[in-house]
Design an enzyme around this catalytic site. Structure first.
Site, short mmCIF file in Angstrom:
data_model
loop_
_atom_site.label_atom_id
_atom_site.label_comp_id
_atom_site.label_asym_id
_atom_site.label_seq_id
_atom_site.Cartn_x
_atom_site.Cartn_y
_atom_site.Cartn_z
N TRP A 177 0.81 -1.21 0.00
CA TRP A 177 0.00 0.00 0.00
C TRP A 177 0.85 1.28 0.00
O TRP A 177 0.47 2.31 0.54
CB TRP A 177 -0.99 0.01 1.17
CG TRP A 177 -1.85 -1.23 1.16
CD1 TRP A 177 -1.65 -2.38 1.84
CD2 TRP A 177 -3.04 -1.42 0.37
NE1 TRP A 177 -2.62 -3.30 1.54
CE2 TRP A 177 -3.52 -2.73 0.65
CE3 TRP A 177 -3.77 -0.62 -0.51
CZ2 TRP A 177 -4.66 -3.26 0.05
CZ3 TRP A 177 -4.91 -1.14 -1.09
CH2 TRP A 177 -5.35 -2.44 -0.82
N LYS A 202 -6.11 -0.77 -4.99
CA LYS A 202 -6.84 0.48 -5.14
C LYS A 202 -5.97 1.42 -5.97
O LYS A 202 -4.81 1.10 -6.28
CB LYS A 202 -7.15 1.11 -3.78
CG LYS A 202 -8.18 0.38 -2.93
CD LYS A 202 -8.53 1.20 -1.68
CE LYS A 202 -9.54 0.47 -0.82
NZ LYS A 202 -9.94 1.30 0.36
N ASP A 233 -32.98 -1.92 -16.89
CA ASP A 233 -33.72 -1.33 -15.79
C ASP A 233 -33.88 0.18 -15.97
O ASP A 233 -33.01 0.85 -16.50
CB ASP A 233 -32.98 -1.60 -14.48
CG ASP A 233 -33.62 -0.91 -13.30
OD1 ASP A 233 -34.73 -1.31 -12.92
OD2 ASP A 233 -33.03 0.06 -12.78
N GLU A 270 -37.67 -2.08 -19.48
CA GLU A 270 -38.56 -1.75 -18.37
C GLU A 270 -38.95 -0.28 -18.54
O GLU A 270 -38.30 0.62 -18.04
CB GLU A 270 -37.87 -1.97 -17.02
CG GLU A 270 -38.86 -1.82 -15.86
CD GLU A 270 -38.23 -1.29 -14.58
OE1 GLU A 270 -38.77 -1.59 -13.51
OE2 GLU A 270 -37.21 -0.59 -14.66
#
Length: 674
Positions: free
Chosen positions: A88, A120, A335, A389
């Site tokens: 890190w 990350k 959706d 939808e």
């Protein structure tokens, strides 16, 4: 303007729906926008498939002698890759800024990033540094101790071996869709996994006759209770339910069983979260989303994509191609289409005239994106299925793009469950309108296919009720034993069967059911939250109720299975429109024909008709081939299957040919010509 009008005159959408003639210019504008943006996007590329490759360039990719990692972050000042591979260290692996806002680093060593490494990226923007999850990461890992989310390298030593090379979607057969949430698909009070779904649910879906599963909540979402609709990482499989390979095994196994698998795709919005999501990844609010208030959904508390930005289109199209190719999904249920199509998101708007589809509130950029999405899907998988939808009823939604349409195969018949819930809430049995029922179940746009359904997950959530709960309510807790004679439960079971049967036969060219609703699963869905003590009691499916031979749930389970089998045998949803044979508002009777089958529904709460005359289209002999009153379905076996009915003239019905038959109260039957 004249060129647009001439172009619109040739658009087939206007021939299919003449009511659109006053909006010729608007439809021409739609098609001009589609053509212009497509030209700009493609450049020299031959098609959308050739450019929708962001996932093949950005993210983490092994190469000769090491790994490449790339990001698109035009507003950022600096990017540094961090993870357990470099303890890190925020300075050890800086990315280099390239053209067009791209950043890149080559990490030497083929083992520099091990499978399942946590990573990350520290993004510096506006003078502030934040640790973010890489945009194209394929898996998210949540630290069980700290609750910290991080990206996870997914590069197993042995790649998954697919065996479904010969699978394809046969569009000649109707879709019988089993809408499923993997996490709540098991009976345990906990989160179900992809592996458990593969082992326990696929065989159930197959045995019950459904040929398609529609998987919810597959894309990564940090809050489990969002039902999967607050997506944070668009290329990552939900870590709540297993690994990428677990999902691949599920789909591969489904294909081996002849089951089509659709992904519930959420491109209508994104979660606001910084730590887990893509919001302000490069320090700007406009990287992916609209700026200001237009970028915030007022009802969903989420971020709204800017579909007019080419980089956003590229990101979303690449996402579609990724799910098709990496996971072998056979198509998508899109959706939140209504929210995409209109700047007001359909909130508080009644779409009661055509002007509301073609106004300043319509987001033409979203229309264009949806056209691109459908076009790309067919380029990658010509046999794929797409379902919209959309509650607004936008004209052309399910017509080919070359007709002036948007290109979907089906739209969800969203007005149908609304009709049923409204009827159950507001009307006594004696007040049910047969004419309104016929209208709501059969009215749809010409040439556009629908998926009919009586209820989906929407009606099962806390704050609403499933159909069985509207019908039976608290009596379900005390009177579902087979030996318990309850008129209240008898009514609920009878109407539950009638509602599902008439919906399946009339409301669409396909049919959908949410898992568990087929046997009248009790209560509602309530995900773990502070208000319920973080309990999973209501976020599961109690299959033992349906399989308990002493309970009446077994009746509904058997009925649904046999109803689907009957519908497939006679290709009921796949034959288009039904012919209205007779509607009697006073007696609560409806009769119609479809696919060579005559249907008779008696919704009367108290009256059985011993000598009811059903008009038919063809003279001859008929016999009952299916009915809701079978003892196996909790009925009284009042409808004979061994009688052949010969047509006669019906003076009271205009001297039409018909048959005389016994029609018991709250039953339905289907006859075929012998």
């Amino acid at each position: 303007m004249e060129a647009v009008l001439n172009k619109a005159e040739a658009i087939k959408l206007l021939e299919i729906d003449p009511w659109l003639k006053p909006f010729e210019y608007d439809i021409g504008l739609r098609m001009d926008r589609y053509s212009a943006v497509k030209r700009a996007l493609l450049g020299d590329a031959p098609n959308l498939k050739a450019i929708a490759n962001g996932h093949l360039f950005f993210g983490f990719h092994p190469a000769d002698g090491g790994w490449y990692y790339r990001e698109w972050a035009p507003g950022a000042q600096a990017l540094n890759l961090i993870g357990d591979f470099n303890e890190w260290n925020t300075k050890a692996h800086p990315l280099n800024k390239k053209e067009n806002g791209c950043w890149e680093i080559f990490i030497p060593g083929e083992d520099a990033l091990a499978h399942m490494s946590r990573v990350k990226v520290r993004v510096k923007a506006n003078g502030i540094s934040r640790d973010r999850i890489p945009l194209y990461i394929k898996r998210i890992d949540k630290d069980s101790g700290t609750g910290d989310f991080a990206g996870q390298i997914w590069q197993p030593p042995e790649p998954f071996r697919w065996t479904d090379g010969d699978f394809y979607v046969d569009h000649s057969r109707p879709l019988f869709i089993y809408e499923a949430h993997v996490g709540m698909s098991q009976e345990k009070e906990g989160i179900g996994t992809f592996k458990e779904f593969t082992d326990n649910m696929l065989c159930r879906v197959k045995a019950n006759g459904y040929n398609t599963i529609q998987l919810m909540a597959v894309m990564e979402h940090p809050y489990y209770g969002s039902f999967g609709y607050q997506v944070s990482n668009f290329f990552a499989v939900s870590s709540w339910m297993g690994t990428p390979d677990d999902l691949k095994e599920l789909i591969n196994t489904a294909h081996s069983m002849g089951i089509t698998v659709l992904l519930d795709l959420v491109h209508s919005h994104s979660v606001k979260n910084f730590a887990e999501g893509i919001n302000e990844f490069d320090g700007t609010e406009y990287q992916f989303f609209h700026s200001g208030s237009r970028g915030d959904h007022p009802a969903w508390d989420s971020k709204l994509f800017n579909y007019g930005k080419h980089e956003v289109i590229h990101f979303l199209l690449s996402n579609i191609k990724f799910w098709l190719e990496e996971y072998h999904f056979d198509g998508f249920r899109f959706d939140g289409i209504t929210s995409m199509l209109y700047k007001h998101h359909g909130l508080g708007v009644a779409f009661d005239n055509y002007k509301k589809y073609f106004s300043m509130d319509t987001d033409l950029d979203a229309v264009t994106y949806l056209q691109f999405a459908n076009e790309l899907i067919r380029e990658v998988r010509p046999d794929a299925v797409t379902i919209a939808e959309d509650m607004s009823g936008m004209p052309g939604m399910c017509l080919p793009i070359e007709y002036g349409g948007i290109g979907f195969d089906y739209r969800l018949a969203m007005g149908v469950p609304d009709f049923w819930i409204s009827t159950l809430r507001k009307c006594s049995d004696e007040e049910w309108s047969m004419h309104r029922m016929w209208h709501e179940l059969t009215t749809r746009r010409a040439g556009e296919k629908n998926i009919g359904y009586a209820e989906s997950h929407d009606q099962a959530m806390v704050g609403d009720k499933t159909i069985i709960f509207w019908l039976a309510d608290k009596e379900m807790y005390w009177h579902m034993a087979k030996g318990d004679n309850s008129l209240h439960i008898d009514r609920a079971i009878s109407l539950h069967k009638l509602i599902r049967f008439i919906t399946m036969t009339l409301a669409g060219e396909g049919y959908l059911n949410f898992m568990g609703n087929e046997f009248g699963h009790p209560e509602w869905i309530d995900f773990p939250r502070e208000g319920n003590g973080w309990s999973y009691k209501y976020a599961r499916r109690q299959w033992s109720l349906a399989e308990n031979r002493n309970l009446k749930y077994e009746y509904l389970y058997a009925f649904d299975r046999d109803m689907i089998s009957f519908a497939k045998s006679y290709n009921i949803p796949g034959t288009g429109y039904a012919t209205n044979l007779w509607i009697d508002e006073r007696d609560k009777i409806m009769a119609y024909s479809k696919s060579g089958v005559v249907f008779l529904f008696n919704f009367n709460p108290s009256t059985s008709f011993t000598q009811f005359g059903i008009p038919v289209e063809e003279e001859g002999e008929y016999r009952v081939v299916f009915d809701t009153d079978d003892k196996r379905f909790g009925g009284q076996s009042r409808i004979a299957r061994d009688i052949v009915y010969r047509t006669t003239r019906l003076p009271e019905k205009g001297d039409k040919p018909g048959i005389i038959i016994y029609s018991p109260s709250r039953t339905a039957l289907a006859l075929e010509k012998v």
